[in-house]
Write a protein that holds these residues in place. Structure first.
Motif, PDB file in Angstrom:
ATOM      1  N   SER A 217      43.562   7.777 -70.340  1.00  0.00           N
ATOM      2  CA  SER A 217      42.418   7.856 -71.255  1.00  0.00           C
ATOM      3  C   SER A 217      41.952   9.298 -71.412  1.00  0.00           C
ATOM      4  N   GLN A 218      41.994  10.055 -70.321  1.00  0.00           N
ATOM      5  CA  GLN A 218      41.623  11.475 -70.385  1.00  0.00           C
ATOM      6  C   GLN A 218      42.579  12.234 -71.301  1.00  0.00           C
TER       7      GLN A 218
ATOM      8  N   PRO B  50      42.879   5.456 -66.077  1.00  0.00           N
ATOM      9  CA  PRO B  50      41.896   6.503 -66.385  1.00  0.00           C
ATOM     10  C   PRO B  50      42.520   7.836 -66.772  1.00  0.00           C
TER      11      PRO B  50
ATOM     12  N   GLY C   4      35.547   7.823 -77.094  1.00  0.00           N
ATOM     13  CA  GLY C   4      35.242   7.779 -75.668  1.00  0.00           C
ATOM     14  C   GLY C   4      34.720   6.421 -75.251  1.00  0.00           C
ATOM     15  N   TYR C   5      33.867   5.839 -76.076  1.00  0.00           N
ATOM     16  CA  TYR C   5      33.331   4.512 -75.788  1.00  0.00           C
ATOM     17  C   TYR C   5      34.443   3.474 -75.770  1.00  0.00           C
TER      18      TYR C   5
ATOM     19  N   LEU D 210      37.681   3.986 -75.308  1.00  0.00           N
ATOM     20  CA  LEU D 210      38.570   4.232 -74.173  1.00  0.00           C
ATOM     21  C   LEU D 210      37.959   3.719 -72.877  1.00  0.00           C
ATOM     22  N   ARG D 211      36.673   3.913 -72.705  1.00  0.00           N
ATOM     23  CA  ARG D 211      35.985   3.421 -71.509  1.00  0.00           C
ATOM     24  C   ARG D 211      36.143   1.912 -71.381  1.00  0.00           C
ATOM     25  N   LYS D 212      35.932   1.202 -72.489  1.00  0.00           N
ATOM     26  CA  LYS D 212      36.075  -0.256 -72.463  1.00  0.00           C
ATOM     27  C   LYS D 212      37.491  -0.670 -72.068  1.00  0.00           C
TER      28      LYS D 212
ATOM     29  N   VAL E 194      39.711   1.099 -70.341  1.00  0.00           N
ATOM     30  CA  VAL E 194      39.941   1.437 -68.935  1.00  0.00           C
ATOM     31  C   VAL E 194      39.270   0.405 -68.033  1.00  0.00           C
ATOM     32  N   LEU E 195      38.017   0.044 -68.335  1.00  0.00           N
ATOM     33  CA  LEU E 195      37.297  -0.931 -67.504  1.00  0.00           C
ATOM     34  C   LEU E 195      37.940  -2.311 -67.546  1.00  0.00           C
TER      35      LEU E 195
END
Length: 95
Positions: free
Chosen positions: A20-21, A17, A3-4, A6-8, A10-11
């Motif tokens: 990533s989900q 997004p 999750g961490y 994927l967040r990076k 996406v940002l």
């Protein structure tokens, strides 16, 4: 961890997004055995002090020691911190 990461991504604009989900859901659906963390805490605390490592990394190391496994990681600091235990494998070394 996923999750961490994927967040990076996406940002950074490299992954939509919604994708990533979907990736995260695919991961959650894998038949992975989970392990309670609480029993690992005393050993993780010992490891984090003895090896000057992050506590979060020490949790993984405590589990690796308990299960007689190695930890595959992209975190070079973790590899260096636990080098004496010969329990880490750098993701970069597999390339």
């Amino acid at each position: 961890e996923l999750g961490y990461a994927l967040r990076k991504i996406v940002l950074a604009g490299a992954l939509p997004p919604a994708r990533s989900q979907a990736i995260l859901q695919d991961f959650v659906d894998l038949p992975i055995t989970t392990v309670p963390v609480r029993p690992l805490v005393p050993e993780a605390m010992r490891l984090t002090v003895a090896h000057m490592a992050g506590f979060y990394d020490a949790i993984y190391m405590a589990l690796a020691l308990q299960e007689d496994l190695k930890v595959l990681t992209a975190d070079d600091r973790m590899v260096r911190a636990f080098a004496k235990l010969n329990r880490t494998v750098s993701l970069a070394s597999l390339a």
